[in-house]
Scaffold this motif. Sequence first.
Motif, PDB file in Angstrom:
ATOM      1  N   UNK A  14       9.749  15.183  46.138  1.00 51.34           N
ATOM      2  CA  UNK A  14      10.900  15.131  45.792  1.00 51.34           C
ATOM      3  C   UNK A  14      11.243  14.286  46.394  1.00 51.34           C
ATOM      4  N   UNK A  15      11.205  13.174  46.651  1.00 49.04           N
ATOM      5  CA  UNK A  15      11.998  12.209  46.783  1.00 49.04           C
ATOM      6  C   UNK A  15      11.704  11.225  45.726  1.00 49.04           C
ATOM      7  N   UNK A  16      10.602  11.108  44.783  1.00 44.80           N
ATOM      8  CA  UNK A  16      10.159  10.545  43.522  1.00 44.80           C
ATOM      9  C   UNK A  16      10.359  10.888  42.488  1.00 44.80           C
ATOM     10  N   UNK A  17      11.290  12.668  42.797  1.00 46.35           N
ATOM     11  CA  UNK A  17      10.841  13.160  41.439  1.00 46.35           C
ATOM     12  C   UNK A  17      12.456  12.372  41.065  1.00 46.35           C
ATOM     13  N   UNK A  18      13.628  12.041  41.960  1.00 46.19           N
ATOM     14  CA  UNK A  18      14.875  11.986  42.316  1.00 46.19           C
ATOM     15  C   UNK A  18      14.959  10.620  41.604  1.00 46.19           C
ATOM     16  N   UNK A  19      14.311   9.375  41.374  1.00 49.74           N
ATOM     17  CA  UNK A  19      14.029   7.980  40.539  1.00 49.74           C
ATOM     18  C   UNK A  19      12.783   7.952  39.646  1.00 49.74           C
ATOM     19  N   UNK A  20      13.600   7.408  39.061  1.00 50.19           N
ATOM     20  CA  UNK A  20      13.098   6.883  37.449  1.00 50.19           C
ATOM     21  C   UNK A  20      11.625   5.767  37.464  1.00 50.19           C
ATOM     22  N   UNK A  21      11.268   6.030  36.784  1.00 53.19           N
ATOM     23  CA  UNK A  21      10.033   5.064  36.514  1.00 53.19           C
ATOM     24  C   UNK A  21       9.246   5.163  37.642  1.00 53.19           C
ATOM     25  N   UNK A  22       8.804   6.395  38.792  1.00 51.98           N
ATOM     26  CA  UNK A  22       8.506   6.455  40.602  1.00 51.98           C
ATOM     27  C   UNK A  22       7.618   7.276  40.797  1.00 51.98           C
ATOM     28  N   UNK A  23       6.251   6.734  41.100  1.00 54.15           N
ATOM     29  CA  UNK A  23       5.567   8.067  41.213  1.00 54.15           C
ATOM     30  C   UNK A  23       5.238   8.177  42.631  1.00 54.15           C
ATOM     31  N   UNK A  24       4.819   9.606  42.680  1.00 53.74           N
ATOM     32  CA  UNK A  24       5.058   9.753  44.429  1.00 53.74           C
ATOM     33  C   UNK A  24       4.132   8.965  45.581  1.00 53.74           C
ATOM     34  N   UNK A  25       4.044   8.540  46.478  1.00 52.79           N
ATOM     35  CA  UNK A  25       3.389   7.649  47.506  1.00 52.79           C
ATOM     36  C   UNK A  25       2.578   8.906  49.224  1.00 52.79           C
ATOM     37  N   UNK A  26       2.203   9.389  49.256  1.00 53.78           N
ATOM     38  CA  UNK A  26       2.523   9.644  50.351  1.00 53.78           C
ATOM     39  C   UNK A  26       1.467   8.992  51.230  1.00 53.78           C
ATOM     40  N   UNK A  27       1.891   8.878  52.316  1.00 47.34           N
ATOM     41  CA  UNK A  27       1.715   7.791  53.036  1.00 47.34           C
ATOM     42  C   UNK A  27       0.409   7.919  53.898  1.00 47.34           C
ATOM     43  N   UNK A  28      -0.218   8.656  54.758  1.00 47.60           N
ATOM     44  CA  UNK A  28      -1.410   9.129  55.292  1.00 47.60           C
ATOM     45  C   UNK A  28      -2.546   8.727  54.497  1.00 47.60           C
ATOM     46  N   UNK A  29      -1.783   9.985  53.079  1.00 48.04           N
ATOM     47  CA  UNK A  29      -3.179   9.918  51.917  1.00 48.04           C
ATOM     48  C   UNK A  29      -3.753   8.788  51.040  1.00 48.04           C
ATOM     49  N   UNK A  30      -2.728   7.961  50.868  1.00 48.12           N
ATOM     50  CA  UNK A  30      -2.898   6.556  50.199  1.00 48.12           C
ATOM     51  C   UNK A  30      -3.118   5.725  50.681  1.00 48.12           C
ATOM     52  N   UNK A  31      -2.950   5.938  52.982  1.00 42.74           N
ATOM     53  CA  UNK A  31      -4.074   4.780  53.197  1.00 42.74           C
ATOM     54  C   UNK A  31      -4.921   5.489  53.603  1.00 42.74           C
ATOM     55  N   UNK A  32      -5.572   6.189  53.474  1.00 47.45           N
ATOM     56  CA  UNK A  32      -7.220   6.997  53.161  1.00 47.45           C
ATOM     57  C   UNK A  32      -7.864   6.756  52.136  1.00 47.45           C
ATOM     58  N   UNK A  33      -6.732   6.644  50.610  1.00 47.25           N
ATOM     59  CA  UNK A  33      -7.731   6.006  49.795  1.00 47.25           C
ATOM     60  C   UNK A  33      -7.854   4.852  49.885  1.00 47.25           C
ATOM     61  N   UNK A  34      -6.615   3.610  49.793  1.00 45.21           N
ATOM     62  CA  UNK A  34      -7.271   2.253  50.443  1.00 45.21           C
ATOM     63  C   UNK A  34      -8.243   2.118  51.101  1.00 45.21           C
ATOM     64  N   UNK A  35      -8.846   2.699  52.501  1.00 45.30           N
ATOM     65  CA  UNK A  35      -9.974   2.692  53.146  1.00 45.30           C
ATOM     66  C   UNK A  35     -11.749   3.247  52.442  1.00 45.30           C
ATOM     67  N   UNK A  36     -11.119   3.718  51.498  1.00 48.55           N
ATOM     68  CA  UNK A  36     -12.470   4.606  51.204  1.00 48.55           C
ATOM     69  C   UNK A  36     -12.815   3.804  49.906  1.00 48.55           C
ATOM     70  N   UNK A  37     -11.709   2.976  49.011  1.00 54.34           N
ATOM     71  CA  UNK A  37     -12.148   2.595  47.684  1.00 54.34           C
ATOM     72  C   UNK A  37     -12.433   0.961  48.552  1.00 54.34           C
ATOM     73  N   UNK A  38     -11.883   0.433  49.381  1.00 51.03           N
ATOM     74  CA  UNK A  38     -11.780  -0.713  50.621  1.00 51.03           C
ATOM     75  C   UNK A  38     -14.048  -0.720  50.266  1.00 51.03           C
ATOM     76  N   UNK A  39     -14.427   0.688  51.502  1.00 51.19           N
ATOM     77  CA  UNK A  39     -14.998   0.668  51.505  1.00 51.19           C
ATOM     78  C   UNK A  39     -16.877   0.806  50.426  1.00 51.19           C
ATOM     79  N   UNK A  40     -16.016   1.315  50.206  1.00 52.93           N
ATOM     80  CA  UNK A  40     -17.006   1.809  48.024  1.00 52.93           C
ATOM     81  C   UNK A  40     -17.252   0.263  47.998  1.00 52.93           C
TER      82      UNK A  40
END
Length: 250
Positions: free
Chosen positions: A205-231
Motif C-alpha cells: 500500500x505504500x509502494x503503490x504511492x511511490x513512483x517506479x517502486x515495487x513492494x518489498x515485504x520484509x519477512x517474506x523477502x528475508x525468507x526468500x533471500x535465505x532460500x535462494x542463498x541455500x539453493x
Amino acid sequence: MVSQAIDLLKKELPVEEGRLLLNGDGAKTTGLVLVDLVNGFCTVGAGNLAPKVADKQISEMVEESARIARLFCEKKWPVLAFLDTHHPDIPEHPYPPHCIQGTDEANLVPALQWLENDPSATLRRKDCIDGFLGSIDKHDGSNVFVDWVRNNDIKRLLVVGICTDICVLDFVSSALSARNRGFLSPLEDVVVYSRACATYDLPLHIANTLQDTIAHPQELMHHIGLYIAQGRGAKVVSEVSFGALPQPLF
C-alpha cells in the motif's frame, strides 16, 4: 491474509537452518563478513534507505552482528566489513541516492564503529551491491576480498548483514561461484547466519504511492533471500555458538 501467505511459502519453500559451533582449529580458519552495517541502511532516519521508524528485525540484526564481531576480534580471528559508499554523481539505479561518501550514512553503525581501530578487521568501502565486485581494484584488477581469504587461510565464511535478499545474497552467490571455479582457495563453505541478517520493509500500500517502486515485504523477502542463498550452495544457520557445546550440525 499476508501472514498466511508467508506461512504457506515457508512450508512450500523451506529453509533448512542448522547450528554453527565455533571451537577448536576449525574456528581459526573461519572469517566473518559484515555486509553494509552502515547508518544509511540501519539507523532510523539516517537517509533515503534507512528505516523510518525503529525496526525489530534490523535492530536485532545489528545487535547480533556486533556480538559476533566482538567475539571474533577478541579471539583475533579475521573480520571483513563492507561499507556501502557511493559517489554523489554516480547513482545506483533503481535506488535513490544513499550512503554518499563523506556522509555519516556511509559509516558503520555506532555499535560497530570500534572496528575501525581493531587490528583483526579489514574495512572495504564498495560502490555497488555485490561486495565481491566491489572488492576489485579498478586500476590493477586485484581483489581485496580474495586476498583476505587467501592471506588468512580462510576455509569457511560466516556472513551477516543487510539486506538478506540483495547485498548479502549477491555477495554470497558471487563468493560461491568463485569458490566453485577455484578462484577462492582454500575456501570451502559459506555460512549465512539468519538471525544476524535483515532486510527492509516496504508494504504494497505504500509502494503503490511511490513512483517506479515495487513492494518489498520484509519477512517474506528475508525468507526468500535465505532460500535462494541455500539453493546456491550456502549453509544457513539460526544459531552461532562459541566454545564446547554439543556436536554442531555444520
